[in-house]
Design a protein around this motif. Structure first.
Motif, PDB file in Angstrom:
ATOM      1  N   ALA A  83      43.671  26.231  28.901  1.00  0.00           N
ATOM      2  CA  ALA A  83      43.479  26.218  30.355  1.00  0.00           C
ATOM      3  C   ALA A  83      42.748  27.466  30.835  1.00  0.00           C
ATOM      4  CB  ALA A  83      44.824  26.086  31.058  1.00  0.00           C
ATOM      5  N   SER A  84      43.002  28.606  30.205  1.00  0.00           N
ATOM      6  CA  SER A  84      42.317  29.844  30.595  1.00  0.00           C
ATOM      7  C   SER A  84      40.861  29.845  30.169  1.00  0.00           C
ATOM      8  CB  SER A  84      43.028  31.054  29.986  1.00  0.00           C
ATOM      9  OG  SER A  84      44.312  31.199  30.531  1.00  0.00           O
ATOM     10  N   LEU A  85      40.587  29.308  28.980  1.00  0.00           N
ATOM     11  CA  LEU A  85      39.215  29.321  28.476  1.00  0.00           C
ATOM     12  C   LEU A  85      38.346  28.227  29.105  1.00  0.00           C
ATOM     13  CD1 LEU A  85      39.859  30.014  24.674  1.00  0.00           C
ATOM     14  CD2 LEU A  85      39.041  31.628  26.407  1.00  0.00           C
ATOM     15  N   ILE A  86      38.966  27.113  29.469  1.00  0.00           N
ATOM     16  CA  ILE A  86      38.215  25.985  30.040  1.00  0.00           C
ATOM     17  C   ILE A  86      38.862  25.594  31.363  1.00  0.00           C
ATOM     18  CG2 ILE A  86      37.284  23.681  29.592  1.00  0.00           C
ATOM     19  CD1 ILE A  86      37.923  24.144  26.625  1.00  0.00           C
ATOM     20  N   PRO A  87      38.610  26.351  32.426  1.00  0.00           N
ATOM     21  CA  PRO A  87      39.269  26.050  33.697  1.00  0.00           C
ATOM     22  C   PRO A  87      38.775  24.760  34.369  1.00  0.00           C
ATOM     23  CG  PRO A  87      37.762  27.894  33.953  1.00  0.00           C
ATOM     24  CD  PRO A  87      37.783  27.544  32.495  1.00  0.00           C
ATOM     25  N   ASP A  88      37.533  24.379  34.113  1.00  0.00           N
ATOM     26  CA  ASP A  88      36.965  23.171  34.730  1.00  0.00           C
ATOM     27  C   ASP A  88      36.871  22.073  33.683  1.00  0.00           C
ATOM     28  OD1 ASP A  88      36.584  24.513  37.193  1.00  0.00           O
ATOM     29  OD2 ASP A  88      34.735  25.403  36.411  1.00  0.00           O
ATOM     30  N   MET A  89      37.924  21.259  33.613  1.00  0.00           N
ATOM     31  CA  MET A  89      37.993  20.193  32.608  1.00  0.00           C
ATOM     32  C   MET A  89      37.585  18.861  33.211  1.00  0.00           C
ATOM     33  SD  MET A  89      41.462  20.902  30.537  1.00  0.00           S
ATOM     34  CE  MET A  89      41.846  22.521  29.930  1.00  0.00           C
ATOM     35  N   PRO A 127      39.715  19.848  23.295  1.00  0.00           N
ATOM     36  CA  PRO A 127      40.894  20.689  23.096  1.00  0.00           C
ATOM     37  C   PRO A 127      42.160  20.064  23.707  1.00  0.00           C
ATOM     38  CG  PRO A 127      39.032  22.058  23.690  1.00  0.00           C
ATOM     39  CD  PRO A 127      38.579  20.627  23.840  1.00  0.00           C
ATOM     40  N   ALA A 128      42.030  19.442  24.868  1.00  0.00           N
ATOM     41  CA  ALA A 128      43.191  18.810  25.506  1.00  0.00           C
ATOM     42  C   ALA A 128      43.720  17.654  24.660  1.00  0.00           C
ATOM     43  CB  ALA A 128      42.825  18.316  26.907  1.00  0.00           C
ATOM     44  N   VAL A 129      42.829  16.917  24.023  1.00  0.00           N
ATOM     45  CA  VAL A 129      43.254  15.803  23.165  1.00  0.00           C
ATOM     46  C   VAL A 129      44.030  16.340  21.972  1.00  0.00           C
ATOM     47  CG1 VAL A 129      42.434  13.969  21.625  1.00  0.00           C
ATOM     48  CG2 VAL A 129      41.445  14.226  23.912  1.00  0.00           C
ATOM     49  N   ALA A 162      43.058  22.605  18.679  1.00  0.00           N
ATOM     50  CA  ALA A 162      42.897  22.676  20.135  1.00  0.00           C
ATOM     51  C   ALA A 162      42.394  24.053  20.553  1.00  0.00           C
ATOM     52  CB  ALA A 162      44.226  22.364  20.825  1.00  0.00           C
ATOM     53  N   VAL A 163      43.054  25.091  20.049  1.00  0.00           N
ATOM     54  CA  VAL A 163      42.684  26.452  20.440  1.00  0.00           C
ATOM     55  C   VAL A 163      41.301  26.813  19.907  1.00  0.00           C
ATOM     56  CG1 VAL A 163      43.317  28.894  20.234  1.00  0.00           C
ATOM     57  CG2 VAL A 163      45.090  27.170  20.671  1.00  0.00           C
ATOM     58  N   MET A 164      41.014  26.465  18.655  1.00  0.00           N
ATOM     59  CA  MET A 164      39.711  26.807  18.088  1.00  0.00           C
ATOM     60  C   MET A 164      38.578  26.013  18.750  1.00  0.00           C
ATOM     61  SD  MET A 164      40.062  29.395  16.290  1.00  0.00           S
ATOM     62  CE  MET A 164      38.304  29.433  15.942  1.00  0.00           C
ATOM     63  N   ARG A 165      38.833  24.776  19.149  1.00  0.00           N
ATOM     64  CA  ARG A 165      37.803  24.020  19.892  1.00  0.00           C
ATOM     65  C   ARG A 165      37.524  24.666  21.238  1.00  0.00           C
ATOM     66  NH1 ARG A 165      35.752  18.397  18.946  1.00  0.00           N
ATOM     67  NH2 ARG A 165      36.164  18.206  16.743  1.00  0.00           N
ATOM     68  N   ALA A 166      38.565  25.152  21.892  1.00  0.00           N
ATOM     69  CA  ALA A 166      38.368  25.831  23.171  1.00  0.00           C
ATOM     70  C   ALA A 166      37.535  27.099  22.978  1.00  0.00           C
ATOM     71  CB  ALA A 166      39.712  26.153  23.818  1.00  0.00           C
TER      72      ALA A 166
END
Length: 193
Positions: A83-89, A127-129, A162-166
């Motif tokens: 959520a911090s790295l990708i605020p606009d999902m 990442p959310a998936v 998830a984290v590494m994709r973000a």
């Protein structure tokens, strides 16, 4: 008297799976498939994380964190990082993040199954998936009518993905600082270990 007891401070929830890093490797030997650096006998969680972080493959520290943390603590860490790295999902990712959050607030089988279903049928692996898959594979049967469970290493692997994709979605010049950001958050979870 019950009202007074309900306001007592509760001890913090345990964040790590096992007391020692070697116990983690012994109980979840699949971790060695994903991290080349072996743990040493005297490694604590924080020292091993820092050793991985300083290695040629600091991404291994993300994988280690995903394996080392209890499912709920790990998924919370992953959700905060994503959520911090990708605020606009995208809207479908926002929906999944909301489902992950619901499971964190109320970790019932029904919430887990609902999150897993949405993640499994997602059109792309964001990442959310992967966070949704980590929730779905965090323990227990795969569905109400299916007693099959997935191997214990699947949830940490999905969480790491998830984290590494973000981190990977960041511009190239920002990936290093993004990796530092997620590992700083991980180090805070290992502060006593």
């Amino acid at each position: 008297m019950d009202d007074l007891n309900s306001e007592q401070t509760l001890p913090p929830a345990r964040a790590i799976r096992f007391d020692r890093v070697n116990d983690l490797y012994a109980e979840m030997p699949e971790i060695a498939k994903f991290i080349e650096t072996p743990a040493e006998d005297d490694d604590g969680y924080r020292s091993f994380l820092e050793r991985l972080r300083a290695s040629q493959t600091p991404e291994d520290a993300v994988t280690f964190t995903a394996f080392a943390l209890q499912a709920k603590a790990g998924i919370k860490w992953g959700m905060e990082c994503v959520a911090s790295l990708i605020p606009d999902m995208a809207p479908e990712d926002t929906k999944l993040m909301n489902l992950v959050s619901e499971w964190l607030d109320d970790p019932t089988s029904e919430n887990r199954w609902k999150t897993l279903e949405v993640a499994l049928f997602a059109p792309r692996r964001s990442p959310a998936v992967y966070l949704g898959l980590a929730v779905g594979w965090s323990g227990g049967p795969l569905a109400p009518n299916d007693l099959v469970t997935v191997p214990a290493w699947r949830a940490p692997r999905a969480l790491s993905s998830a984290v590494m994709r973000a981190v990977g979605q960041m511009r190239t010049e920002h990936r290093g600082e993004s990796l530092d950001f997620v590992l700083d958050r991980a180090a805070g979870l290992f502060r006593l270990n």
